[in-house]
Write an enzyme that holds these catalytic residues in place. Structure first.
Site, PDB file in Angstrom:
ATOM      1  N   SER A 222     -12.734 -24.711  45.547  1.00  0.00           N
ATOM      2  CA  SER A 222     -14.085 -23.979  45.505  1.00  0.00           C
ATOM      3  C   SER A 222     -14.015 -22.563  45.765  1.00  0.00           C
ATOM      4  O   SER A 222     -15.018 -21.863  45.384  1.00  0.00           O
ATOM      5  CB  SER A 222     -14.901 -24.711  46.352  1.00  0.00           C
ATOM      6  OG  SER A 222     -14.540 -24.399  47.835  1.00  0.00           O
ATOM      7  N   HIS A 250     -15.590 -30.489  43.782  1.00  0.00           N
ATOM      8  CA  HIS A 250     -16.090 -29.675  42.575  1.00  0.00           C
ATOM      9  C   HIS A 250     -15.309 -30.037  41.362  1.00  0.00           C
ATOM     10  O   HIS A 250     -15.308 -29.212  40.693  1.00  0.00           O
ATOM     11  CB  HIS A 250     -15.654 -28.315  43.061  1.00  0.00           C
ATOM     12  CG  HIS A 250     -16.320 -27.632  44.250  1.00  0.00           C
ATOM     13  ND1 HIS A 250     -17.616 -27.018  44.032  1.00  0.00           N
ATOM     14  CD2 HIS A 250     -16.113 -27.895  45.657  1.00  0.00           C
ATOM     15  CE1 HIS A 250     -18.154 -26.752  45.263  1.00  0.00           C
ATOM     16  NE2 HIS A 250     -17.124 -27.101  46.180  1.00  0.00           N
ATOM     17  N   LYS A 282     -23.219 -32.572  44.039  1.00  0.00           N
ATOM     18  CA  LYS A 282     -22.848 -31.261  43.335  1.00  0.00           C
ATOM     19  C   LYS A 282     -23.504 -31.896  41.992  1.00  0.00           C
ATOM     20  O   LYS A 282     -24.776 -32.011  41.535  1.00  0.00           O
ATOM     21  CB  LYS A 282     -21.707 -30.922  43.416  1.00  0.00           C
ATOM     22  CG  LYS A 282     -21.282 -30.536  44.741  1.00  0.00           C
ATOM     23  CD  LYS A 282     -19.876 -30.036  45.232  1.00  0.00           C
ATOM     24  CE  LYS A 282     -19.720 -29.564  46.416  1.00  0.00           C
ATOM     25  NZ  LYS A 282     -19.986 -30.331  47.448  1.00  0.00           N
TER      26      LYS A 282
END
Length: 435
Positions: A222, A250, A282
Site C-alpha cells: 500500500s 490491497h 476496501k
C-alpha cells in the site's frame, strides 16, 4: 502559500524538528504523581512535535477530515466537492445500490449486530455464505471471517506461532503482521523489500534451528503500489518446509484481469500459498478480515483463535455488503479494467511530469515521492486548495527521504479527474519552487 515566508534557516530548523523524534518540547506536566501522569505517555511528544511543526508552517492538519456522503472518486469535504484519492473504494462498490440493498436486507432479517461471539451465540447464514464465496475465490478448502482486518493478522499470527518458531517478513510489511509476530514470541527477521533472494538466504541460515517457519508478504504494497514475485516466494517456502502467508488487503479487486488477486496477477496457482489473508473494508465495502486456507487450519482458528472466539462476530449487514460486493466484482470485471486503466494513466502522466513514483506497478496505488515531510505536507495542502484530496505520508511512518503523497485510484475516476490532478500536482510543485 502558507508558511512560504519562512527563511531558509527557519525551514531547515523546522525540518530538523519534524524529523527528529522527541525534538518537540514536552507538553506541560499534569499535576499528577508520575505513575498517573498521562502527559508523559510514550509517543505523545512525537504527536505534539508534528502538530507544532504544522502550526509553524501554517498548515492545517490533513487528517480526520469529515466527509459528507460516500467517499469514492469524489467526496464532499467542508461543503466542497473534491477529487478524492484517499479512499480504498477501488472499484466503486461502496455506495452501489445493490450493495446497500443487501446490507439493508440483512438488517431487516438479523438486526445490526451479531451481539456476541459466533461460537457463543451462533452463526448467521450470511457468515457462511461469505466465507464460502471467499474460499472459492482462492480455491481454498475453507475460510473464516473476523471482525477486524488488523486483528485478523494479530490474532492469527500470534496464535499459530510460538517461541520455537521463525517468522520472516518483508521489511515494509503492515503493522498488523509485525504486531502479530511480536505477540507470538517467535524469532522475527525482516528482509529487504521484495527481495526473495535475501529472504531465502535468511531462511536457509535459520530454518534448521526452529520448529515452524512462516514467510509473510503482501500481494500489493500500500505504500509503494508494487507487487512481489509471488512464484519465487512460493517455491522458496516449499524448498525450506515453510508456510507462506500473503496479505491481500490491497490485492483483491485490484490485481489480475478479473480482480481475484496477486495469484491471478502473477500467474501462480492459488494453492501455492498456504494462508491467504484479506480485508473486507476496501474492494468489498464492509469491515473485517478473513483467512482462506486448508480446512485443518480454519477449524483450529474457528475454535481457538482469541480474536475470533472472544470477539463479537462480524455484523450481518457488513457480511452481506461484502458478499454482494464480491458477487458484483465477479460479474463485472470491467470495473477492474477501468481501475487498472486509470492507475496506468495516472502513473504515466505523473512520470512524464517528472515525479518520482517509485516502483509502483500502476494497478491501483501510485505514490509521488517528494523526499521531504515538509514538502509533502505543503503539496497536500496546495492540492486540497485546488480541490484534490490526497494524504501525505510523513516521517516516521516512512523514512524522511521517502516522504510522499499516496494516490489511491478508483474505477470511478474519470480521465478529466486524472488530468486535472496531475496539472494540480505540477502547479503545486512549481509554486513551492518559486516560494
Amino acid at each position: 502559500m502558507p508558511g512560504a515566508g519562512l527563511s531558509a534557516a527557519a525551514r531547515a530548523a523546522l525540518l530538523q524538528r519534524l524529523t527528529r523524534r522527541g525534538g518537540a518540547s514536552a507538553p506541560e506536566a499534569a499535576a499528577e504523581s508520575p505513575g498517573r501522569d498521562l502527559s508523559t505517555l510514550p509517543g505523545l511528544r512525537d504527536i505534539e512535535m508534528v502538530r507544532e511543526a504544522g502550526a509553524a508552517l501554517g498548515l492545517e492538519s490533513p487528517y480526520f477530515r469529515p466527509h459528507d456522503g460516500v467517499a469514492g472518486a469524489h467526496s464532499v469535504i467542508g461543503g466542497r466537492d473534491c477529487v478524492n484519492f484517499a479512499s480504498y473504494n477501488y472499484i466503486g462498490l461502496n455506495g452501489d445500490p445493490r450493495v446497500a440493498a443487501a446490507a439493508k436486507a440483512a438488517i431487516d432479517r438479523h438486526g445490526v449486530s451479531a451481539s456476541a461471539s459466533r461460537l457463543a451465540s451462533g452463526e448467521r447464514p450470511v457468515h457462511g455464505e461469505l466465507e464460502a464465496a471467499l474460499a472459492a475465490n482462492y480455491e481454498a478448502e475453507a475460510c473464516l471471517a473476523f471482525v477486524s482486518g488488523h486483528a485478523t493478522n494479530v490474532t492469527v499470527i500470534g496464535h499459530l506461532l510460538g517461541a520455537r518458531d521463525l517468522i520472516l517478513h518483508d521489511q515494509l510489511i503492515h503493522n498488523s503482521v509485525a504486531e502479530g509476530a511480536r505477540l507470538s514470541g517467535a524469532r522475527r527477521i525482516a528482509f529487504p523489500h521484495n527481495d526473495w533472494r535475501a529472504a531465502e538466504r535468511e531462511l536457509a541460515a535459520h530454518r534448521a534451528r526452529h520448529g515452524r517457519a512462516l514467510i509473510v508478504i503482501e500481494g500489493h504494497y500500500s505504500m509503494d503500489g508494487d507487487v512481489p514475485d509471488l512464484g519465487r516466494f512460493a517455491e522458496m517456502a516449499r524448498r525450506h518446509d515453510a508456510l507462506l502467508m500473503v496479505d491481500e488487503a490491497h490485492g483483491l479487486g485490484v490485481l489480475g484481469a478479473t480482480g481475484r488477486g496477486s495469484f491471478e496477477q502473477c500467474g501462480v496457482e492459488p494453492g501455492a500459498v498456504d494462508i491467504w489473508m484479506g480485508t473486507l473494508s476496501k474492494t468489498l465495502s464492509g469491515c473485517g478480515g478473513y483467512i482462506a486456507a486448508r480446512r485443518p487450519l480454519i477449524e483450529l482458528l474457528r475454535h481457538s483463535a482469541p480474536g475470533f472466539v472472544y470477539s463479537v462476530g462480524l455484523a450481518p449487514p457488513l457480511a452481506a455488503a461484502s458478499l454482494e460486493s464480491l458477487r458484483v466484482m465477479q460479474a463485472e470485471p470491467e470495473r477492474v479494467a477501468r481501475l487498472q486503466g486509470n492507475a496506468a494513466l495516472f502513473l504515466a502522466l505523473a512520470r512524464e511530469a517528472g515525479f518520482d513514483t517509485g516502483a509502483s506497478a500502476g494497478l491501483g496505488i501510485v505514490p509521488v515521492i517528494l523526499g521531504s515531510s515538509v514538502a509533502a505536507a505543503r503539496m497536500a495542502a496546495a492540492l486540497f486548495e485546488a480541490g484534490v484530496n490526497v494524504q501525505p505520508i510523513l516521517f516516521p511512518v516512512v523514512p524522511e527521504r521517502a516522504a510522499r503523497l499516496r494516490f489511491f485510484l478508483s474505477s470511478e475516476h474519470t480521465e478529466e479527474d486524472i488530468l486535472r490532478t496531475v496539472a494540480a500536482l505540477v502547479a503545486a510543485r512549481d509554486g513551492l519552487r518559486a516560494g
